[in-house]
Design a protein around this motif. Structure first.
Motif, PDB file in Angstrom:
ATOM      1  N   ALA A 252     -12.108  -2.048   5.456  1.00 57.54           N
ATOM      2  CA  ALA A 252     -12.330  -1.808   4.415  1.00 57.54           C
ATOM      3  C   ALA A 252     -10.872  -2.056   3.392  1.00 57.54           C
ATOM      4  N   LEU A 253      -9.675  -1.709   3.990  1.00 57.69           N
ATOM      5  CA  LEU A 253      -8.549  -1.776   3.456  1.00 57.69           C
ATOM      6  C   LEU A 253      -8.027  -3.217   3.260  1.00 57.69           C
ATOM      7  N   GLU A 254      -8.537  -4.116   4.193  1.00 57.79           N
ATOM      8  CA  GLU A 254      -8.451  -5.539   3.754  1.00 57.79           C
ATOM      9  C   GLU A 254      -9.250  -6.061   2.432  1.00 57.79           C
ATOM     10  N   ASN A 255     -10.501  -5.500   2.511  1.00 55.42           N
ATOM     11  CA  ASN A 255     -11.003  -5.885   1.365  1.00 55.42           C
ATOM     12  C   ASN A 255     -10.620  -5.601   0.061  1.00 55.42           C
ATOM     13  N   LEU A 256      -9.993  -4.368   0.128  1.00 62.17           N
ATOM     14  CA  LEU A 256      -9.425  -3.791  -1.055  1.00 62.17           C
ATOM     15  C   LEU A 256      -8.040  -4.636  -1.340  1.00 62.17           C
ATOM     16  N   VAL A 257      -7.424  -4.950  -0.431  1.00 61.90           N
ATOM     17  CA  VAL A 257      -6.229  -5.753  -0.988  1.00 61.90           C
ATOM     18  C   VAL A 257      -6.571  -7.123  -1.497  1.00 61.90           C
ATOM     19  N   ASP A 258      -7.727  -7.662  -1.106  1.00 56.49           N
ATOM     20  CA  ASP A 258      -8.331  -8.822  -1.596  1.00 56.49           C
ATOM     21  C   ASP A 258      -8.508  -8.555  -3.305  1.00 56.49           C
ATOM     22  N   VAL A 259      -9.439  -7.456  -3.446  1.00 61.08           N
ATOM     23  CA  VAL A 259      -9.799  -7.148  -4.790  1.00 61.08           C
ATOM     24  C   VAL A 259      -8.532  -6.891  -5.626  1.00 61.08           C
ATOM     25  N   ALA A 260      -7.319  -6.306  -4.978  1.00 61.53           N
ATOM     26  CA  ALA A 260      -6.077  -5.983  -5.720  1.00 61.53           C
ATOM     27  C   ALA A 260      -5.561  -7.445  -6.244  1.00 61.53           C
TER      28      ALA A 260
ATOM     29  N   VAL B 149     -17.283   0.411  18.232  1.00 66.10           N
ATOM     30  CA  VAL B 149     -15.760  -0.001  17.566  1.00 66.10           C
ATOM     31  C   VAL B 149     -15.488   1.258  16.854  1.00 66.10           C
ATOM     32  N   THR B 150     -14.325   1.637  16.926  1.00 70.05           N
ATOM     33  CA  THR B 150     -13.509   2.984  16.354  1.00 70.05           C
ATOM     34  C   THR B 150     -13.783   2.925  15.039  1.00 70.05           C
ATOM     35  N   GLN B 151     -13.801   3.979  14.284  1.00 70.83           N
ATOM     36  CA  GLN B 151     -13.867   4.248  12.785  1.00 70.83           C
ATOM     37  C   GLN B 151     -12.462   3.594  12.301  1.00 70.83           C
ATOM     38  N   ASP B 152     -11.371   3.695  12.845  1.00 68.61           N
ATOM     39  CA  ASP B 152     -10.257   3.263  12.498  1.00 68.61           C
ATOM     40  C   ASP B 152     -10.144   1.556  12.149  1.00 68.61           C
ATOM     41  N   PHE B 153     -10.850   1.100  13.151  1.00 73.05           N
ATOM     42  CA  PHE B 153     -11.525  -0.576  12.925  1.00 73.05           C
ATOM     43  C   PHE B 153     -12.006  -0.659  11.571  1.00 73.05           C
ATOM     44  N   TYR B 154     -13.050   0.141  11.301  1.00 79.92           N
ATOM     45  CA  TYR B 154     -13.664  -0.102   9.977  1.00 79.92           C
ATOM     46  C   TYR B 154     -12.737   0.300   8.591  1.00 79.92           C
ATOM     47  N   LYS B 155     -12.037   1.366   8.852  1.00 85.30           N
ATOM     48  CA  LYS B 155     -10.974   1.717   7.755  1.00 85.30           C
ATOM     49  C   LYS B 155     -10.054   0.466   7.678  1.00 85.30           C
TER      50      LYS B 155
ATOM     51  N   ALA C 298     -15.434  -1.988   0.705  1.00 90.61           N
ATOM     52  CA  ALA C 298     -15.922  -1.097   1.867  1.00 90.61           C
ATOM     53  C   ALA C 298     -15.984  -2.315   3.201  1.00 90.61           C
ATOM     54  N   SER C 299     -16.086  -1.607   4.005  1.00 88.62           N
ATOM     55  CA  SER C 299     -16.044  -2.386   5.242  1.00 88.62           C
ATOM     56  C   SER C 299     -17.713  -2.800   5.520  1.00 88.62           C
ATOM     57  N   GLY C 300     -18.117  -3.703   6.467  1.00 91.66           N
ATOM     58  CA  GLY C 300     -19.447  -3.911   6.782  1.00 91.66           C
ATOM     59  C   GLY C 300     -20.194  -2.767   7.166  1.00 91.66           C
ATOM     60  N   TRP C 301     -21.754  -2.876   6.990  1.00 92.64           N
ATOM     61  CA  TRP C 301     -22.322  -1.827   7.512  1.00 92.64           C
ATOM     62  C   TRP C 301     -22.416  -1.800   9.107  1.00 92.64           C
ATOM     63  N   HIS C 302     -22.428  -0.718   9.719  1.00 98.19           N
ATOM     64  CA  HIS C 302     -22.561  -0.527  11.091  1.00 98.19           C
ATOM     65  C   HIS C 302     -23.154   0.942  11.447  1.00 98.19           C
TER      66      HIS C 302
ATOM     67  N   ILE D 213       0.822  -1.353  -0.045  1.00 95.64           N
ATOM     68  CA  ILE D 213      -0.067  -0.108  -0.150  1.00 95.64           C
ATOM     69  C   ILE D 213       1.081   1.288   0.018  1.00 95.64           C
ATOM     70  N   ILE D 214       0.758   1.913  -1.064  1.00 94.31           N
ATOM     71  CA  ILE D 214       1.730   2.981  -1.218  1.00 94.31           C
ATOM     72  C   ILE D 214       0.986   4.272  -1.107  1.00 94.31           C
ATOM     73  N   TYR D 215       1.286   5.048   0.162  1.00 91.79           N
ATOM     74  CA  TYR D 215       0.735   6.270   0.387  1.00 91.79           C
ATOM     75  C   TYR D 215       1.428   7.720  -0.254  1.00 91.79           C
ATOM     76  N   ASP D 216       2.875   7.633  -0.290  1.00 88.06           N
ATOM     77  CA  ASP D 216       3.670   8.654  -0.631  1.00 88.06           C
ATOM     78  C   ASP D 216       4.416   8.312  -1.619  1.00 88.06           C
ATOM     79  N   ASN D 217       5.520   9.105  -2.410  1.00 91.50           N
ATOM     80  CA  ASN D 217       6.311   8.932  -3.374  1.00 91.50           C
ATOM     81  C   ASN D 217       7.475   7.954  -2.851  1.00 91.50           C
TER      82      ASN D 217
END
Length: 95
Positions: A42-50, A33-39, A23-27, A3-7
């Motif tokens: 969602a990122l785990e799911n994006l990695v699966d798609v990639a 649970v914190t928003q960071d958990f859902y982020k 996306a994360s699950g609906w909540h 996951i590349i955030y910068d240059n």
């Protein structure tokens, strides 16, 4: 998967595969649970798609929030999920 955030990809040629999203699950908006958990989910799911696209990395990662429509189900207006988009890429050595 990177996951590349910068240059941080100097000396590497980036070949775009395409824009992907997940996306994360609906909540509830007031979830215990914190928003960071859902982020993170969602990122785990994006990695699966990639990985399904045979990408080496994801760049241009961006987060947002989706809200459920009122007309779907009673109480649905209180539901939300974190969505994430990014650009799936192949990495190659620059020559």
């Amino acid at each position: 998967m990177r996951i590349i955030y910068d240059n941080e990809i100097d000396g590497v040629k980036v070949v775009p595969i395409g824009r992907i999203q997940a996306a994360s699950g609906w909540h509830g908006r007031r979830s215990a649970v914190t928003q960071d958990f859902y982020k993170a989910k969602a990122l785990e799911n994006l990695v699966d798609v990639a990985e399904d696209c045979d990408a080496d990395a994801i760049i241009e990662v961006d987060y947002g929030v989706d809200h459920a429509d009122d007309g779907d189900l009673p109480g649905a207006a209180t539901l939300q999920r974190v969505k994430v988009t990014g650009l799936a890429v192949k990495l190659m050595r620059a020559s």
